[in-house]
Design an enzyme around this catalytic site. Structure first.
Site, PDB file in Angstrom:
ATOM      1  N   LYS A   1       0.816  -1.214   0.000  1.00 52.46           N
ATOM      2  CA  LYS A   1       0.000   0.000   0.000  1.00 52.46           C
ATOM      3  C   LYS A   1       0.856   1.273   0.000  1.00 52.46           C
ATOM      4  CE  LYS A   1      -4.248  -2.069   1.136  1.00 52.46           C
ATOM      5  NZ  LYS A   1      -3.850  -3.441   1.379  1.00 52.46           N
TER       6      LYS A   1
HETATM    7  C1  LIG Z   1      -4.463  -4.543   0.786  1.00 50.59           C
HETATM    8  C2  LIG Z   1      -3.699  -5.816   0.697  1.00 50.59           C
HETATM    9  C3  LIG Z   1      -4.027  -6.830  -0.231  1.00 50.59           C
HETATM   10  C4  LIG Z   1      -5.231  -6.738  -1.145  1.00 50.59           C
HETATM   11  O1  LIG Z   1      -5.090  -5.762  -2.140  1.00 50.59           O
HETATM   12  P1  LIG Z   1      -6.346  -5.207  -2.949  1.00 50.59           P
HETATM   13  O2  LIG Z   1      -5.842  -4.062  -3.714  1.00 50.59           O
HETATM   14  O3  LIG Z   1      -7.363  -4.802  -1.903  1.00 50.59           O
HETATM   15  O4  LIG Z   1      -6.861  -6.329  -3.802  1.00 50.59           O
HETATM   16  C5  LIG Z   1      -3.204  -7.950  -0.299  1.00 50.59           C
HETATM   17  N1  LIG Z   1      -2.152  -8.094   0.526  1.00 50.59           N
HETATM   18  C6  LIG Z   1      -1.810  -7.154   1.430  1.00 50.59           C
HETATM   19  C7  LIG Z   1      -0.646  -7.393   2.316  1.00 50.59           C
HETATM   20  C8  LIG Z   1      -2.566  -5.983   1.559  1.00 50.59           C
HETATM   21  O5  LIG Z   1      -2.224  -5.050   2.473  1.00 50.59           O
END
Ligand SMILES: *Cc1c(COP(=O)(O)O)cnc(C)c1O
Length: 474
Positions: free
Chosen positions: A119
Site C-alpha cells: 500500500k
Molecule cells: C491490501 C492488501 C491486499 C489486497 O489488495 P487489494 O488491492 O485490496 O486487492 C493484499 N495483501 C496485502 C498485504 C494488503 O495489504
C-alpha cells in the site's frame, strides 16, 4: 485526460478535481475516459528508473499538473531511501526489485516501503499529490478512516508531517498485532491522530460512514478519505506492472503473467489497466484466501458479495473482504463501458443480491482478458511458506503465499510468472512462527518499536466521541 463515472451521471472531471474525493456523486467510481495506448513507448521506457517511468505513465493521466511539478513529485516519492527494506539492500534503488525463485518464476517486491506492505507504493505518492494540490488551492483536509492494519499505517506514514493534512485513523482496540499497533501508535507527529475504538473493525467503519454522511459536519471540518477506491491509488499501482515486466523480460515481444493476492481488487485492477494500455500481459492470476468471492466470479461468472457474517477472519487478514470495492471499475470495462448496465447490476448488488455474466454477451470478452483465479486456505498458506523457505531460502508473508500457491496452479511454459509480494513476513509473525518455528526477519530500524511510547486515544464505539476528537484538534 478527463474522468468519468462508472454510473454515467457526472460531467467529465480533471485529475486534480477527483484526487481528493472518493465516490463520484452518482455513487460510481471514476475512470479515465480512455486508456492511453503505450505499446510504442515500451522500447523507450525499458531502461528508465522507477521514478522516471512513474513520471512517464502518470503524465498521461494527471494532465492538469505541469510536467516539471509532476516530475518533482515522482522523484521525491520513489527514492531508494523510502523503499530501503529490500531483501538485497544493493537492489533498493530498483524500488520494486525482482527476486527470482527459479527460472521463469519471480517475486516482485512491493513491500519495501515504510510500513512493509504494498500500500505504500501508492499511498506515498498520494501524500505528495495531496500536499501539492492543497498547497496550490490554499486548502486543508482532515482524512478520516478506519483500518484493521495495512491501510491505516500506510496512510499515516504517507501524510505525517504534511502541514495541510490531518489524519484521524480509527482502529479496533486490541485487534491488531502488537507490531501493527506499534507502527501506527508510535508516530508522534502533530497531524496524526490514532483513535482506538472499543469494538470491532466494523464498528469503526460504521463510525466513519456516519461522520461522512453528516453533510454539515463533513463540509465544516473538510472530511476526506484515502480509501482503496481512490483513482490515484490505482493509477500509481499501474507503474510497477510495467517495471516488473521490464525486469522479467529481455524484449518487448515477450509476454508475462502476474499473480496478485487480492482483496478489494485495487491491485489487480491496475494490472488490468496496464494490459489495456498495451503491456504484453498473457495472464492475470487472481488469488484469494478463504474469502473467495472474486475466485468464484472468475470461475463461474457470478458475482455474489458476502454478508459480514459470512466473512471469515483468516491468516491473510488484508484480503478478508465481503465485497470488492474496486470491482465496479473492471465490470464497467467488461460491459463495454455501458454505464446503464453497471447501474442495473449494482442495483442488484446494493440490495444484497448478486449478478451473473456467465452466458450473456460479455462472457467472450471476459475470456479474452486472460484472467485465471484460485483460492488458498490456512493449511495451503503454511505449506507454501514452508516450501518456499526450504526450496529457495526465501521467507514470504501469508498474502504472498496465497499468490504463490495459486500462481503455481496456472503456470504456462515459456511465460514468466511474476508473483506480486504484498507484505513482509514480520507483519504477520504469528503465522510465520506456526509455519517455520522461527521469528521472521525484521529491519534493524524496527527492532523494539513495540517499546516506544504510543500516542492513541481510546473511545467507545460512539459517533459523538469521535466527532469530539476531530473538533478538539481542528
Ligand atoms: C491490501 C492488501 C491486499 C489486497 O489488495 P487489494 O488491492 O485490496 O486487492 C493484499 N495483501 C496485502 C498485504 C494488503 O495489504
Amino acid at each position: 485526460m478527463k474522468y468519468i463515472s462508472t454510473r454515467g451521471g457526472t460531467e467529465p472531471q480533471e485529475f486534480c478535481d477527483i484526487l481528493l474525493g472518493g465516490l463520484a456523486p452518482d455513487g460510481g467510481l471514476y475512470l479515465p475516459d480512455v486508456y492511453p495506448q503505450v505499446a510504442d513507448h515500451l522500447d523507450d521506457w525499458r531502461s528508465l528508473s522507477y521514478a522516471e517511468l512513474a513520471f512517464q505513465i502518470l503524465s498521461l493521466y494527471a494532465t492538469d499538473i505541469p510536467a516539471e511539478d509532476l516530475r518533482t513529485i515522482c522523484d521525491k516519492t520513489y527514492t531508494a531511501q523510502t523503499y530501503r527494506w529490500s531483501r538485497d539492500p544493493a537492489k533498493a534503488a530498483d524500488i520494486v526489485p525482482l527476486t527470482s525463485l527459479e527460472p521463469g518464476f519471480h517475486l516482485l517486491e512491493l513491500s519495501n516501503g515504510p510500513t512493509l506492505a504494498f500500500k505504500d507504493m501508492a499511498m506515498q505518492l498520494l501524500g505528495n499529490l495531496f500536499e501539492y494540490v492543497l498547497e496550490r488551492r490554499k486548502e486543508t483536509i482532515n482524512i478520516l478512516g478506519a483500518t484493521s492494519g495495512d491501510t491505516g499505517s500506510a496512510a499515516e506514514y504517507a501524510m505525517r508531517g504534511k502541514h495541510n493534512v490531518r489524519v484521524f485513523m480509527l482502529s479496533p482496540e486490541g485487534k491488531m498485532s502488537s507490531f501493527q499497533r506499534a507502527q501506527m501508535y508510535s508516530l508522534q507527529d502533530a497531524n496524526i491522530f490514532n483513535i482506538a475504538v472499543r469494538g470491532m473493525f466494523d464498528d469503526a467503519q460504521d463510525i466513519v460512514k456516519a461522520v461522512s454522511n453528516d453533510a454539515d459536519f463533513k463540509a465544516k471540518y473538510k472530511i476526506g478519505a484515502v480509501n482503496s477506491i481512490n483513482w490515484a491509488r490505482v493509477m500509481a499501482q499501474v507503474v510497477y506492472y510495467f517495471k516488473g515486466y521490464f525486469e522479467a523480460t529481455r524484449s518487448n515481444r515477450e509476454e508475462v503473467a502476474f499473480a496478485v493476492p487480492s482483496g478489494n481488487f485495487g491491485n489487480i485492477c491496475a494490472g488490468h489497466i496496464a494490459r489495456m494500455m498495451g503491456l504484453p500481459v498473457a495472464r492475470l492470476v487472481l488469488a484469494t484466501n478463504e474469502n473467495d468471492v472474486l475466485d468464484e466470479f472468475f470461475r463461474t461468472g457470478i458475482y455474489r458479495p458476502r454478508t459480514t457474517a459470512e466473512t471469515r477472519v483468516t491468516s491473510s487478514p488484508s484480503m478478508d473482504i465481503s465485497k470488492a470495492s474496486n470491482f465496479e471499475r473492471f465490470i464497467f470495462d467488461l460491459v463495454g463501458r455501458d454505464a446503464a448496465i453497471v447501474r442495473q447490476l449494482w442495483r442488484q448488488v446494493d440490495r444484497g443480491g448478486s449478478f451473473s455474466l456467465a452466458d450473456g454477451p460479455f462472457a467472450a470478452r471476459l475470456m479474452s482478458y486472460g484472467f485465471a483465479s484460485g483460492r488458498s486456505s490456512h493449511a495451503d498458506r503454511l505449506a507454501t511458506i514452508r516450501d518456499v523457505w526450504e526450496r529457495y531460502g526465501q521467507m514470504i508473508d501469508t498474502h504472498t503465499a496465497d499468490g504463490v500457491k495459486v500462481a503455481r496452479e496456472h503456470r504456462v511454459a515459456g511465460v514468466p510468472m511474476i508473483v506480486l509480494e504484498t507484505a513482509q513476513p514480520v507483519k504477520f509473525a504469528e503465522t510465520i512462527r506456526e509455519a517455520l518455528g522461527r521469528e521472521p526477519a525484521r529491519p534493524v530500524e524496527l527492532e523494539g518499536i513495540e517499546d516506544l511510547p504510543q500516542k492513541v486515544e481510546v473511545v467507545d464505539a460512539a459517533v459523538n466521541q469521535v466527532k469530539d476528537i476531530i473538533v478538539r484538534h481542528c
